[in-house]
Each structure stands twice: as structure tokens, then as C-alpha cells.
Design an enzyme around this catalytic site. Structure first.
Site, PDB file in Angstrom:
ATOM      1  N   ASP A 232     -13.019 -33.409  41.734  1.00 56.23           N
ATOM      2  CA  ASP A 232     -14.439 -33.707  41.604  1.00 56.23           C
ATOM      3  C   ASP A 232     -15.074 -34.035  42.950  1.00 56.23           C
ATOM      4  O   ASP A 232     -14.455 -34.657  43.816  1.00 56.23           O
ATOM      5  CB  ASP A 232     -14.605 -34.894  40.652  1.00 56.23           C
ATOM      6  CG  ASP A 232     -16.052 -35.279  40.439  1.00 56.23           C
ATOM      7  OD1 ASP A 232     -16.791 -34.467  39.867  1.00 56.23           O
ATOM      8  OD2 ASP A 232     -16.440 -36.393  40.845  1.00 56.23           O
TER       9      ASP A 232
ATOM     10  N   GLU B  11     -14.597 -28.651  43.011  1.00 57.44           N
ATOM     11  CA  GLU B  11     -16.025 -28.674  42.714  1.00 57.44           C
ATOM     12  C   GLU B  11     -16.722 -28.943  44.044  1.00 57.44           C
ATOM     13  O   GLU B  11     -16.833 -30.085  44.484  1.00 57.44           O
ATOM     14  CB  GLU B  11     -16.372 -29.770  41.708  1.00 57.44           C
ATOM     15  CG  GLU B  11     -17.843 -29.727  41.298  1.00 57.44           C
ATOM     16  CD  GLU B  11     -18.462 -31.103  41.064  1.00 57.44           C
ATOM     17  OE1 GLU B  11     -19.590 -31.140  40.545  1.00 57.44           O
ATOM     18  OE2 GLU B  11     -17.858 -32.110  41.424  1.00 57.44           O
TER      19      GLU B  11
END
Length: 786
Positions: free
Chosen positions: A423, A476
Site C-alpha cells: 500500500d 500501489e
């Protein structure tokens, strides 16, 4: 009082113990040889506090002989000692025996008679940041040492004055189990006999200024259910896995030339129990999730962070217990069952992982762990993220990077995760991410790149690649940082895939426009192909796109209800046919009207309505179509797998392109205008037969049924820079896919034609024209001469 025994006491050390300031208790507690025998000392404040204790004895074994020695209470707070007189040094062992006033007794093993479970080699590797399975040493581990069962505890807190293990096994008394500080590494360690699985514990840290903090175990395998914050002793080593065959075939299943369609979900809101409970257990969720995923045709699921987190509304992205599956849904072995079940059903599992930041305001977490900024930076310009109000890891500190690196490997090794989706990588890479001028500090070269984070990412991906087990690492990353999925040998970051946030932003913005105005935004539809091969991409419609006022995917679509569903089918169809792997968030495949909310279930009741049921059927057929047609995935990362036919028809809002691989050629037509077109002329890459094999406007999906039922045969009629073309029906707001089925059959030779003509016609028919044309086509695409 035995005066000789009294004189043998190191009262300064005892005072430090009584006031809970001792960091090397093993040097005098326990048994030690002294002049005249064996001196055994124990600090048992909980025994003194108990009103029913009559006496404390030491049972000493030398050779085959056991002998009991009464211990003398030398300090009223609970310090006991006894001198066992012996002439020569012999091997011995001992335990304590507690007698109560009611005539009962119990035995107690001494935590301070055991060697450290953390070796010098462990410390050296941790200090260097290369202990890739540090979770096997740090934290709480159920062990048997010298035949005694218990739990070893180890925690890194170099700036604490003293650290104790406190829990339900010692009345949360920080005096009882003070840990020893190991040399050089700042690690505190203690083995406590008798502690069992399920025990609840924390670390009590005494800091400068007589400040006391209680911290959960950074390496703890289990945690209490929020709002409680303690760690829980868990055994994760004896689960009976049954997924050997899955793991053996994973590398091939997850190859770059294989289909990858991911169903992103939040376990707590995928489905809710109807019996008043807040959540299903991991074991209950397993068949519910697997049955739906298999029916729909997804290859993988991606679970939003399952690591322990205190706040439901963070969705798991503000982690406190990096090594503990959240107790909301059960215990660690329950989650292992979930993973094993998915693999048994042939479903891959990717776990969201958050190494970019951690909560600042949760007192039991990593923030200022030992009274200093241990895991984070001291300067808030480096260690604080104003957007999320969280702390940023100090990746340049070896023990910190080791903690994170070991954690990601832990989920792959111990829970058999098939991939890790990392993330907020962009926030790691840039020192000024989400910050204003004056809120960040440049690197040594004056730039905004976080060099420590870059090194951490490369280090992790280099170690992961050595596993060679087929597991995936996905970033990401939302910026233009080069070579995120590039090879480490070519100065890339080494990820397997990168989320294509650019495509997602451009395309969703394009789809928001009324079809009447899409003409002016046509380049937002086609721009992604300019950089499509700069990275190995996954196309995403993630949870981030259906929260915080962005509306649901269906809600983004313009027009009346029919238009919205047609637009959404076209959007999903374009996503399927565009180069790149696929990911969509739960609820999007049934057409939820509302934004996602973690407090409710997916709105499954919508499937009773035709529009939603038809959309769900469309996605199901689309995913199965995707998996059965290699042209849509085999060459996702190679330019040979895609070719524009028409990307200049802005006024008509139509694009036409080819997806191909050695085994197959597909022609894709996308119409983002709200009008149908009859006898629409398109160029084709090869002369021959084209059969429409997929159309989002099919009646069964809620469309108008404006489809091409018959096989289309191209003609020598130039279009789109091609010698041959087709004329087809194009439905409004639709995506249709045509499969190339080879050259058209030659007409039979009419009667009376010469024998030579018949022979020539027959020879032509016997040639493998399809193969010849496709080979020629492929050579031309590569720029080779015929």
C-alpha cells in the site's frame, strides 16, 4: 536472619529490582555458585502479597538426589534467598515450592535459570537488518527448554531503563518478570515457565523520568479483540496444511502469461451474520467467499489488511499488530484454515500490506515505543504524515527495515500468501508526498526522493525473488516513478506488478461525462496505451474509487438507469480487453448504488432485481470469457499483444483495436456514444472470417440485443489504413469482441472451368492460408521483411 546470607546480598541490585529498574536480573537472580555453595535468589512479590502463603522452599536436584531448602525472606517486598551448601561444583537444577496455610503446595519454576533464546548471531543479523525470519526469535514463542514448557519473550527497546512482561499470568505486575537486556542489540529477553497459549500479555517499559508505558508486542502472533489492546500468546507452528499441490503449481498459475482477475474484498463487510454477531469467523467466511469467487470466475482474491488494527474505520490501513491476523474474525489458525481452503478451491490470495506508515495516537502501538522515536523519525518533517496523521517508518534504521521485511516474508511463508500488495508506495518514495513547503527535508542530494525507502524496497524485492516460489509483489504506486516493476538489475524497484492508477483516473473521469460531451475527452480514453508497456500493470477499480463522496461505480455513470448499466457494462468490457491484469472491488459486479461502507454487508439483496442480476451475469460471463481467451492476457506486457485499428474517431466516440497472441487474434470494438450504428465499417488486420463471440449489449445482460449473429467475412475495401474491412452492427454504449476464424473458404470452381484452373484452385485451397497470413501479419508488426 542468616547474617552470612545477609552479607552476601547485593543490596543495591536488590533495590533496583524492588523499584523495577533492573535490566540484568539474571546476573544475580536464580542460582549462582558462590564460596561455600549455591546461592539461589528469587523475587516473588506476588507470593508476599498473597495472605495464605506459609513458606517458600527451593527444591534442589544434584545428581539423582532431591532436597528441599527453606528460603529466607530478606526483603518484605518479596525477595527470598537460600544458600545451598556444597563442597564441589556439580550440575544441578531447582524449582520453588510454595506452601499455603491450608496445607496445600505448588511448584514454581524460576524464569531466571534459563539461557537466552536470542543468540549473538541473531543480534548481529538484526543489527545489520538481514534477519529475514526474525519473527522466529522476537515476540512470544511457546517452547520447551530443559524439559520445561513455557513461553520465551523478546522485544527491541534499546532506550528503556527496564522492560517487564506483564499479563494475566502475573496479575499485570511489572515487578514479577523483569527482562534481561542483551548486549549490543537493545533486545530484552525472558523465558517464563508455565505460560500457555492464549495468555494475554504486554510489555511494561520504564522510561527516563519514571514514566511507565504498556506496549503490545510488535512481533505478537495474536491480539485481543478491540477495544482491548493486549497481545495474545499463539502457536502458529502445528497447523495441518493441505495445499502442497497448490504451492507446487503456483509459479505457473501466476505466470505473467496467465490470466489474473482479482476480487478485492473487506472480510468484515463481504457478508454479515444474521444472528446478531458482528462478524463471521474466518472458517465461516471461507466457503462463502470461495463459492462466489468460483461462480464468478475470478482467479484471485485480494484481502484488505487483515493485520490487527484498532480502528474499524481505518479498514486495516492503520496497523498496530503486523504479525497478528485481526481477532475480529478469529484466531491465527482460523485464518490459516481460510487460506488453505482458498487454495483447495484453486483460488489465489493476495494480502494488502502497509509498510508506509503506522498510527501515531495508539499508545499501545509502535509510536515512541521505548520513549524515543524508535520506529519513526524524530523530526516530524521526516517522521509525520500530515494527510493521514500517522508516523512514517525510519527505513534507514536496520532493525526497522528488518522488522518490515521479515513481516512480509512471514505472511508468505507462514500463511502461504500468494502475493503481497504494498500500500501507498508513492508516499514511501517521495519525501514531500502530501506535504507543503517547509514540511519536509530534502535528501543528501537536495532531491525529494526517499533514498532509504528506495533501498528498502529494492532490498525486500531482492530477498523475495530468491524465494522463487511464484508469489507476487504488487505496488500501489500512483506517480510516474520509473521502473517500479522493472528489473533490479536494470535499476528498477523489482515489483512484479504495479497498479495502473493513471488508467483508472483517466478512464473513470471519461466515463463520468455524458456521451454527448465525451468527444472532447477522447484522448483520456486512449492515452493509457502510450505508457502501457512502461510497467507491468494491473488495471484497478479498487475500494478507493467507491468511498469519500466519489460514488459507486454505477453512480459514476451518466444518464438514466438503462444508460448507467449500459455504460458500466461498456466500462468493464473495455477494462477486460485493455492490456493489463484485472482487479475490481466487491459490490461493483452487482451494481451497488451506494458507496461502500465497512459497517454493512455487500448489498446482495439487489440481485433480486433484473438490472443487477443481468449486470452480475455479464461480469460472470466476461471473466470466464477472459480466462478462456489467451489473446486477452498472454502478451499483456509485450507490445506484440496489442494493435490499434482506429483510435482517431473522436466524433463517433468509437475505438477499435486488436488483442492477439500466437494462438489467437481478437478484434475489439468499443462504442462510448449513446447511438447505434448499422453497417459500420472497420479495418481488419487479416482478411477472412470474423465471428462475434462477446457483446455487452446482449439481451441477457440487459442490452438491446443489437448484435452480430452471423459470421462476418472481410472484403477488399480499404479502411483504417487496412486493405480489408468489415461492416458490422455497433450497439450503443457497448463493447463487442470478434474472433478471427481464418481465411474465407474459396468458392467452388464453376462447371466448364479448365482443368488447370481447377488444379490451381485446389492447390490454393490446400494451403494453410490462415497460418500464412498470420505469420505475415506478425512479421510486419515486428518490422521484418516478408
Amino acid at each position: 536472619m542468616d547474617k552470612k546470607l545477609y552479607r552476601m546480598m547485593d543490596w543495591a541490585r536488590i533495590e533496583g529490582l524492588v523499584y523495577s529498574e533492573e535490566d540484568k536480573p539474571h546476573t544475580f537472580l536464580g542460582g549462582h555458585y558462590v564460596t561455600g555453595g549455591i546461592l539461589i535468589q528469587a523475587y516473588l512479590p506476588d507470593i508476599v502479597d498473597s495472605q495464605d502463603v506459609e513458606k517458600v522452599c527451593a527444591i534442589v536436584k544434584t545428581g539423582d538426589t532431591f532436597k528441599e531448602y527453606p528460603m529466607e525472606l530478606l526483603d518484605e517486598t518479596g525477595f527470598y534467598a537460600v544458600l545451598v551448601r556444597t563442597i564441589k561444583r556439580t550440575r544441578y537444577s531447582y524449582c520453588f515450592k510454595i506452601y499455603t496455610t491450608d496445607g496445600e503446595s505448588r511448584e514454581l519454576y524460576d524464569p531466571y535459570c534459563f539461557e537466552s533464546t536470542v543468540t549473538d548471531k541473531d543480534i548481529a543479523k538484526l543489527n545489520a537488518g538481514i534477519h529475514y525470519d526474525s519473527y522466529k526469535v522476537m515476540g512470544a514463542h511457546i517452547r520447551t527448554i530443559n524439559g520445561i514448557k513455557g513461553v520465551s519473550f523478546a522485544v527491541w527497546a534499546p532506550n528503556a531503563i527496564r522492560v517487564s512482561v506483564v499479563g494475566d499470568f502475573n496479575n499485570w505486575d511489572g515487578r514479577r518478570h523483569q527482562m534481561r537486556r542483551l548486549e549490543d542489540g537493545g533486545i530484552f529477553e525472558l523465558f517464563i515457565p508455565g505460560v500457555k497459549e492464549g495468555a494475554v500479555y504486554k510489555y511494561e517499559l520504564k522510561l527516563k523520568g519514571d514514566i511507565i508505558k504498556f506496549k503490545a508486542d510488535p512481533y505478537g502472533f495474536g491480539a485481543e479483540l478491540r477495544p482491548a489492546t493486549a497481545s495474545v500468546v499463539r502457536n502458529i507452528e502445528d497447523f495441518a496444511w493441505t495445499d502442497d499441490k497448490w504451492l507446487e503449481g503456483r509459479k505457473e498459475f501466476q505466470g505473467k502469461d496467465k490470466p489474473l482477475s482479482i476480487y478485492e474484498l473487506h472480510l468484515g463487510s463481504f457478508m454479515k451474520p444474521d444472528d446478531g454477531r458482528e462478524f463471521f469467523n474466518y472458517r465461516e467466511l471461507a466457503p462463502l467467499v470461495a463459492d462466489y469467487v468460483l461462480k464468478m470466475g475470478y482467479t484471485h482474491i485480494e484481502i484488505m489488511p487483515v493485520m490487527e488494527h484498532p480502528l474499524d474505520a481505518s479498514w486495516g490501513y492503520q496497523v498496530v499488530g503486523y504479525y497478528a491476523p485481526t481477532s475480529r474474525y478469529g484466531e491465527p489458525k482460523d485464518f490459516m484454515y481460510f487460506m488453505d481452503y482458498m487454495h483447495k478451491k484453486g483460488i489465489g490470495v493476495i494480502l494488502d500490506w502497509v509498510p508506509a506508515h503506522f498510527p501515531k495516537e495508539d499508545e499501545h502501538g509502535l509510536s515512541e515505543f521505548d520513549g524515543t522515536c524508535l520506529y519513526e523519525h524524530l523530526d516530524p518533517r521526516q517522521g509525520y504524515h500530515p494527510h493521514w496523521r500517522t508516523s512514517i517508518y525510519n527505513y534507514g534504521r536496520p532493525q526497522v527495515s528488518n522488522y518490515l521485511l521479515s513481516n512480509a516474508l512471514y505472511w508468505i511463508r507462514e500463511y502461504h500468501a500468494d502475493g503481497i500488495r504494498m500500500d501507498a508506495v508513492a508516499s514511501m518514495l517521495y519525501l514531500d508526498y502530501g506535504k507543503q513547503n517547509g514540511e519536509w527535508i530534502a535528501n543528501m542530494y537536495g532531491g525529494n526522493e526517499n533514498l532509504d525507502a528506495v533501498e528498502f524496497l529494492k532490498h525486500f524485492n531482492s530477498i523475495h525473488s530468491k524465494l522463487d516460489d511464484g508469489s507476487l509483489i504488487i505496488a500501489e504506486e500512483s506517480t510516474a516513478w520509473p521502473k517500479v516493476s522493472g528489473s533490479l538489475d536494470d535499476d528498477g524497484l523489482g515489483f512484479d506488478y504495479k497498479w495502473n492508477m493513471g488508467w483508472m483516473n483517466d478512464f473513470t473521469e471519461f466515463m463520468r461525462y455524458d456521451p454527448l460531451f465525451r468527444t472532447g475527452h477522447y484522448t483520456e480514453l486512449t492515452f493509457s496505451m502510450i505508457y502501457a508497456y512502461s510497467e507491468k500493470f494491473i488495471l484497478v477499480f479498487s475500494h478507493d474509487e467507491v468511498v469519500h463522496g466519489k460514488s459507486s461505480m454505477l453512480g459514476k455513470m451518466p444518464g438514466n438507469n438503462w444508460d448507467k448499466f449500459a455504460n458500466l457494462r461498456a466500462a468493464y468490457g473495455y477494462m477486460m480487453t485493455h492490456p493489463g491484469k484485472l482487479l475490481s472491488f466487491m459490490g461493483q459486479d452487482i451494481g451497488e448504488w451506494n458507496e461502500w461502507n465497512e459497517n454493512r454487508s455487500v448489498e446482495w439483496d439487489l440481485l433480486q432485481y433484473d438490472e443487477h442480476k443481468q449486470l452480475n451475469l455479464f461480469v460472470q460471463d466476461m471473466l470466464h470469457f477472459y480466462r478462456s481467451n489467451p489473446a486477452l492476457y498472454m502478451l499483456d506486457n509485450e507490445i506484440d499483444g496489442f494493435e490499434w485499428i482506429n483510435n482517431i474517431s473522436a466524433n463517433e466516440c468509437i475505438i477499435v483495436f486488436v488483442r492477439k497472441c500466437p494462438e489467437q487474434t481478437l478484434l475489439v470494438v468499443c462504442n462510448f456514444a449513446n447511438i447505434n450504428r448499422d453497417q459500420y465499417k472497420i479495418g481488419v488486420p487479416l482478411p477472412g472470417k470474423y465471428k462475434e463471440v462477446f457483446n455487452s449489449d446482449d439481451v441477457k445482460y440487459g442490452g438491446t440485443g443489437y448484435i452480430n449473429q452471423r459470421v462476418k467475412v472481410s472484403k477488399k475495401d480499404e479502411c483504417d489504413g487496412r486493405e480489408d474491412s468489415l461492416r458490422i452492427k455497433v450497439a450503443p454504449l457497448s463493447v463487442s469482441v470478434f474472433r478471427y476464424d481464418g481465411p474465407a473458404e474459396k468458392k467452388k470452381t464453376p462447371a466448364g472451368r479448365s482443368g488447370a484452373s481447377k488444379k490451381n484452385a485446389k492447390n490454393k485451397e490446400t494451403k494453410n492460408l490462415r497460418q500464412e497470413l498470420e505469420e505475415k501479419y506478425n512479421r510486419e508488426e515486428r518490422g521484418l521483411s516478408d
